[in-house]
Design a protein around this motif. Structure first.
Motif, PDB file in Angstrom:
ATOM      1  N   ALA A  70      24.707  -8.254 -29.193  1.00 34.64           N
ATOM      2  CA  ALA A  70      23.557  -7.796 -28.593  1.00 34.64           C
ATOM      3  C   ALA A  70      22.527  -7.113 -29.466  1.00 34.64           C
ATOM      4  N   THR A  71      22.918  -6.617 -30.836  1.00 37.17           N
ATOM      5  CA  THR A  71      22.165  -6.113 -31.682  1.00 37.17           C
ATOM      6  C   THR A  71      21.959  -6.923 -32.838  1.00 37.17           C
ATOM      7  N   THR A 107      16.038  -6.685 -30.457  1.00 37.43           N
ATOM      8  CA  THR A 107      17.534  -7.043 -30.593  1.00 37.43           C
ATOM      9  C   THR A 107      17.647  -8.142 -29.490  1.00 37.43           C
ATOM     10  N   THR A 108      18.768  -8.881 -29.382  1.00 40.02           N
ATOM     11  CA  THR A 108      19.045  -9.983 -28.360  1.00 40.02           C
ATOM     12  C   THR A 108      19.319  -9.206 -27.070  1.00 40.02           C
ATOM     13  N   GLY A 109      20.064  -8.240 -26.975  1.00 40.33           N
ATOM     14  CA  GLY A 109      20.185  -7.321 -25.774  1.00 40.33           C
ATOM     15  C   GLY A 109      18.762  -6.692 -25.241  1.00 40.33           C
ATOM     16  N   VAL A 175      25.422 -13.878 -20.273  1.00 43.68           N
ATOM     17  CA  VAL A 175      25.285 -12.707 -20.975  1.00 43.68           C
ATOM     18  C   VAL A 175      26.633 -12.120 -20.603  1.00 43.68           C
ATOM     19  N   THR A 177      29.153  -8.538 -20.834  1.00 40.35           N
ATOM     20  CA  THR A 177      28.793  -7.038 -20.653  1.00 40.35           C
ATOM     21  C   THR A 177      30.007  -6.554 -20.746  1.00 40.35           C
ATOM     22  N   LEU A 206      22.710  -5.977 -13.855  1.00 41.32           N
ATOM     23  CA  LEU A 206      23.387  -5.125 -14.659  1.00 41.32           C
ATOM     24  C   LEU A 206      23.998  -3.680 -13.996  1.00 41.32           C
ATOM     25  N   ILE A 211      27.010  -2.445 -20.609  1.00 42.70           N
ATOM     26  CA  ILE A 211      26.138  -2.578 -21.608  1.00 42.70           C
ATOM     27  C   ILE A 211      26.556  -4.023 -21.930  1.00 42.70           C
ATOM     28  N   ILE A 212      25.306  -4.728 -22.424  1.00 48.16           N
ATOM     29  CA  ILE A 212      25.250  -6.087 -22.991  1.00 48.16           C
ATOM     30  C   ILE A 212      25.974  -5.882 -24.299  1.00 48.16           C
ATOM     31  N   THR A 213      27.003  -6.845 -24.458  1.00 50.56           N
ATOM     32  CA  THR A 213      27.675  -7.011 -25.653  1.00 50.56           C
ATOM     33  C   THR A 213      27.284  -8.156 -26.323  1.00 50.56           C
ATOM     34  N   VAL A 215      25.404 -12.592 -26.180  1.00 55.88           N
ATOM     35  CA  VAL A 215      24.947 -13.687 -25.403  1.00 55.88           C
ATOM     36  C   VAL A 215      25.722 -15.079 -25.694  1.00 55.88           C
TER      37      VAL A 215
END
Length: 326
Positions: A70-71, A107-109, A175, A177, A206, A211-213, A215
């Motif tokens: 995600a980051t 970031t991706t998320g 995605v 999470t 969501l 929290i998105i972790t 993809v």
């Protein structure tokens, strides 16, 4: 000045648990959230920084795809050799969005969660159902050149601004999470973003404590990958119309096609019926027109954005010609 507290999360569980407190927002790159805070479109009471969490890796999956943390920064994702070689449509989409400086932070998320750039959403002096539910939509009947012609409602005609999400929609991403209880789930990207309906302020599926972790991308599909973005200026502008395409063709005929559109709707737009009309067909005006008609089924302009409907037809024709070499 709006006061808020700031916390650096050291575990995913702690970050997710913090979201159960009303007014809490996650921050990573901050390229969208900080702008919204400066304009007081959003006024969180607490920010939870997730940059110290181990979410910044791009890894191969056992199935032959990729897992993108995600980051992971947009610049790093676009430059990754595996992405450039096997998921070129994603790399091109990322490079078509924002400036190099923003891509180095975004970031991706965060890209998946960025909010609309509707002018009225950003102007706190104007009614906006997305910002203030029940206040009205100033864009309907207002200046709506960049706004949606598909998937709208009488509550909101805002568009999703992401280039990355359009490419991921064509690639059938999921995605991942996690919530405050440590429970994880995978959300198909087709189901991640919501249409406005009567609740335009709810933009994704969501849950409050999720929290998105990461993809995940499935194995790369066969065919030529193209990303075309039509915008008012060559750089640093959001799409009027964009197309992410994966087209497998041989002998003058299309064997299969994946088409996802940006700039047209509140979410990345993909219409299976349009892809079905291309399967087994040659690229000619009739084929392009049939596919475009399926994509634009139900399209409605609101005055300033009426041009998007014929523009989508022309853009799709150009993309198919590029992908098939015709």
């Amino acid at each position: 000045m709006k006061s808020f507290t700031y916390e650096r999360a050291d575990t995913l569980a702690r970050a997710a648990a913090a979201l159960t407190k009303p007014g809490t927002k996650v921050i990573a790159g901050g390229t969208n959230l900080l702008d919204l805070m400066k304009l007081q479109v959003e006024s969180p009471s607490q920010l939870v920084d997730i940059n110290r969490l181990p979410l910044d890796k791009i890894e191969d999956t056992p199935e032959g795809g990729l897992r993108i943390g995600a980051t992971v920064r947009n610049s790093d994702l676009a430059a990754d050799p595996r992405v450039r070689q096997h998921y070129g449509v994603l790399s091109r989409a990322l490079l078509a969005g924002a400036s190099a400086q923003l891509r180095n932070k975004a970031t991706t998320g965060g890209n998946l969660l960025q909010r609309t750039r509707c002018y009225y959403f950003y102007d706190v002096t104007k009614p906006c159902n997305k910002r203030n539910p029940g206040s009205g939509c100033s864009a309907i009947g207002g200046f709506n050149r960049a706004l949606a012609v598909l998937g709208t409602s009488d509550q909101c005609i805002a568009t999703n601004p992401s280039d990355m999400a359009v490419a991921m929609r064509a690639l059938d991403a999921s995605v991942l999470t996690v919530n405050a209880k440590g429970e994880s789930r995978a959300i198909p990207i087709a189901e991640f973003h919501r249409l406005p309906g009567n609740t335009p302020q709810i933009e994704t599926t969501l849950k409050a404590d999720e929290i998105i972790t990461a993809v995940t991308l499935p194995p790369p599909p066969p065919g030529v990958q193209v990303y075309r973005k039509v915008r008012d200026r060559t750089s640093y502008a959001f799409a009027l119309v964009s197309v992410a395409a994966v087209v497998d063709a041989a002998g003058g005929r299309i064997r299969s096609a994946r088409l996802a559109f940006g700039g047209l709707a509140p979410k990345p737009w993909r219409v299976p019926q349009a892809e079905e009309k291309l399967a087994g067909a040659s690229v000619n005006p009739d084929t392009v027109n049939a596919a475009a008609t399926a994509v634009l089924d139900g399209a409605r302009g609101y005055g300033s954005n009426d041009f998007k409907i014929p523009l989508t037809r022309r853009t799709l024709g150009a993309v198919l010609a590029e992908a098939t070499g015709t």
